[in-house]
Design a protein around this motif. Structure first.
Motif, mmCIF file in Angstrom:
data_model
loop_
_atom_site.group_PDB
_atom_site.id
_atom_site.type_symbol
_atom_site.label_atom_id
_atom_site.label_comp_id
_atom_site.label_asym_id
_atom_site.label_seq_id
_atom_site.Cartn_x
_atom_site.Cartn_y
_atom_site.Cartn_z
ATOM 1 N N GLU A 127 4.882 7.863 -26.093
ATOM 2 C CA GLU A 127 6.082 7.043 -26.141
ATOM 3 C C GLU A 127 7.084 7.771 -27.026
ATOM 4 O OE1 GLU A 127 6.378 2.488 -26.694
ATOM 5 O OE2 GLU A 127 6.521 3.348 -28.699
ATOM 6 N N ALA A 128 8.309 7.888 -26.555
ATOM 7 C CA ALA A 128 9.339 8.594 -27.326
ATOM 8 C C ALA A 128 10.700 7.976 -27.034
ATOM 9 C CB ALA A 128 9.350 10.072 -26.961
ATOM 10 N N ARG A 129 11.611 8.219 -27.919
ATOM 11 C CA ARG A 129 12.982 7.738 -27.712
ATOM 12 C C ARG A 129 13.800 8.861 -27.105
ATOM 13 N NH1 ARG A 129 16.867 4.648 -27.872
ATOM 14 N NH2 ARG A 129 18.729 4.554 -29.133
ATOM 15 N N ASP A 130 14.485 8.557 -26.007
ATOM 16 C CA ASP A 130 15.366 9.522 -25.358
ATOM 17 C C ASP A 130 16.799 9.180 -25.759
ATOM 18 O OD1 ASP A 130 17.110 10.870 -23.618
ATOM 19 O OD2 ASP A 130 15.567 10.977 -22.075
ATOM 20 N N PRO A 131 17.420 10.020 -26.611
ATOM 21 C CA PRO A 131 18.765 9.702 -27.075
ATOM 22 C C PRO A 131 19.819 9.767 -25.966
ATOM 23 C CG PRO A 131 18.080 11.843 -27.888
ATOM 24 C CD PRO A 131 16.900 11.236 -27.197
ATOM 25 N N THR A 132 19.572 10.565 -24.937
ATOM 26 C CA THR A 132 20.519 10.652 -23.828
ATOM 27 C C THR A 132 20.558 9.349 -23.043
ATOM 28 O OG1 THR A 132 20.098 13.012 -23.646
ATOM 29 C CG2 THR A 132 21.179 11.963 -21.775
ATOM 30 N N THR A 158 17.101 4.920 -24.742
ATOM 31 C CA THR A 158 15.998 4.005 -24.463
ATOM 32 C C THR A 158 14.667 4.677 -24.791
ATOM 33 O OG1 THR A 158 15.082 2.510 -22.792
ATOM 34 C CG2 THR A 158 15.692 4.714 -22.059
ATOM 35 N N MET A 159 13.625 3.886 -24.780
ATOM 36 C CA MET A 159 12.282 4.423 -24.970
ATOM 37 C C MET A 159 11.762 4.903 -23.621
ATOM 38 S SD MET A 159 11.762 4.160 -28.161
ATOM 39 C CE MET A 159 10.026 4.464 -28.381
ATOM 40 N N VAL A 160 11.093 6.038 -23.617
ATOM 41 C CA VAL A 160 10.478 6.562 -22.408
ATOM 42 C C VAL A 160 8.975 6.634 -22.637
ATOM 43 C CG1 VAL A 160 12.496 7.810 -21.570
ATOM 44 C CG2 VAL A 160 10.923 8.928 -23.148
ATOM 45 N N HIS A 161 8.218 6.455 -21.572
ATOM 46 C CA HIS A 161 6.758 6.422 -21.651
ATOM 47 C C HIS A 161 6.180 7.358 -20.595
ATOM 48 C CE1 HIS A 161 7.098 2.624 -23.948
ATOM 49 N NE2 HIS A 161 8.131 2.420 -23.144
ATOM 50 N N ASP A 162 5.036 7.926 -20.907
ATOM 51 C CA ASP A 162 4.331 8.748 -19.937
ATOM 52 C C ASP A 162 2.845 8.630 -20.218
ATOM 53 O OD1 ASP A 162 3.894 10.433 -17.805
ATOM 54 O OD2 ASP A 162 4.395 12.263 -18.891
#
Length: 106
Positions: A30-35, A38-42
């Protein structure tokens, strides 16, 4: 990072035992995508043929003394290197709870 010591459910597994038991390792990120703001998950899973014993991912993040991220080198993402010696991971105190203790917290 998950340390493969005597508290790990993977402790004692080598290539042969991993293949025989058809071990699968699931990784959730889980990480935050500043572009996207939002939070992104994989989620990925690794079968026995994907696991590289004796190897580790190269450090892609440079940390300052206090643990603050200074830089991330995206060219190192996914790069492997031989895992030699007893290199302690930054931030690991050896006091992390055992696998069963972590499960009880959930």
């Amino acid at each position: 990072m998950h340390v493969l010591d005597e508290r790990s459910p993977l402790h004692g597994y080598d290539t042969a035992r991993t293949i025989e038991a058809d071990v699968r390792v699931f990784v959730m990120l889980e990480a935050r995508d500043p572009t996207l703001a939002t939070m992104v998950h994989d989620t990925r899973y690794y079968a026995p043929g994907d696991i590289r014993f004796g190897m580790r991912y190269r450090d892609a993040v440079t940390m300052a003394e206090g643990g603050t991220v200074v830089a991330a080198d995206l060219t190192k993402i996914g790069a492997l290197e031989p895992d030699v010696g007893e290199r302690q991971e930054p931030g690991w105190t050896g006091q992390e709870p055992s696998w069963t203790e972590r499960e009880e917290v959930r």
